[in-house]
Design an enzyme around this catalytic site. Sequence first.
Site, PDB file in Angstrom:
ATOM      1  N   CYS A  83       0.826  -1.211   0.000  1.00  0.00           N
ATOM      2  CA  CYS A  83       0.000   0.000   0.000  1.00  0.00           C
ATOM      3  C   CYS A  83       0.865   1.269   0.000  1.00  0.00           C
ATOM      4  CB  CYS A  83      -0.967  -0.054   1.177  1.00  0.00           C
ATOM      5  SG  CYS A  83      -2.242   1.209   1.202  1.00  0.00           S
ATOM      6  N   HIS A  84       0.823   2.060   1.067  1.00  0.00           N
ATOM      7  CA  HIS A  84       1.636   3.276   1.193  1.00  0.00           C
ATOM      8  C   HIS A  84       3.035   2.998   1.766  1.00  0.00           C
ATOM      9  CE1 HIS A  84      -2.333   5.151   0.799  1.00  0.00           C
ATOM     10  NE2 HIS A  84      -1.743   6.311   0.591  1.00  0.00           N
ATOM     11  N   ALA A  85       3.282   1.782   2.243  1.00  0.00           N
ATOM     12  CA  ALA A  85       4.560   1.467   2.897  1.00  0.00           C
ATOM     13  C   ALA A  85       5.787   1.630   2.000  1.00  0.00           C
ATOM     14  CB  ALA A  85       4.518   0.063   3.505  1.00  0.00           C
TER      15      ALA A  85
END
Length: 184
Positions: free
Chosen positions: A107-109
């Site tokens: 995801c945003h990681a």
Amino acid sequence: MSKVLILATDGFEQSELMKPKANLEDAGIQTEIVSLEKGEIKGWKDKNWGDSVKVDKTVDEIASCEGYDALLLPGGQMNPDILRMNDQAVKIVKMFAKTNKPIAAICHAPWLLAEAGLIQGKTVTSWPSIRTDLENAGAKVVDQEVVADGNLITSRKPEDIPAFSKALIDAVGAKANKSEMATA
């Protein structure tokens, strides 16, 4: 027994921590939650605060990645944004990269991978809203369920968790098999 360090803080996408953690543990792999402070961290679920998980260690207690076979970075918008502003959290990501241990980010990681300077020339995927950030950091960004490039494993969203978990479990298994062979 293999062990995966899960680096997260408040605002982690609940499914992106809980489901891979359960999948790893079902595969016989230990997990350890590492965060910025002791106590518990709270997840984010369905546009609201979700469940809390117990923190096993703080980032300040991690001096090396010895004893861990891989690093898991759950997403959510808040979680990786907070972590990438913490020097010790970024240092942990760099330690895993330096030892070529698997690093799985969903995801945003992948923001953390960019902050640690790890994605230039690499092929990665992520949540759509950060793809330009990753391209600006030198990555080739694709829209796929899971992408493995060297020791980096990336996925886009919660629906990708089964493939993401399998890729990480396979990578940890391969790493564990190599170290078992080295000591045999």
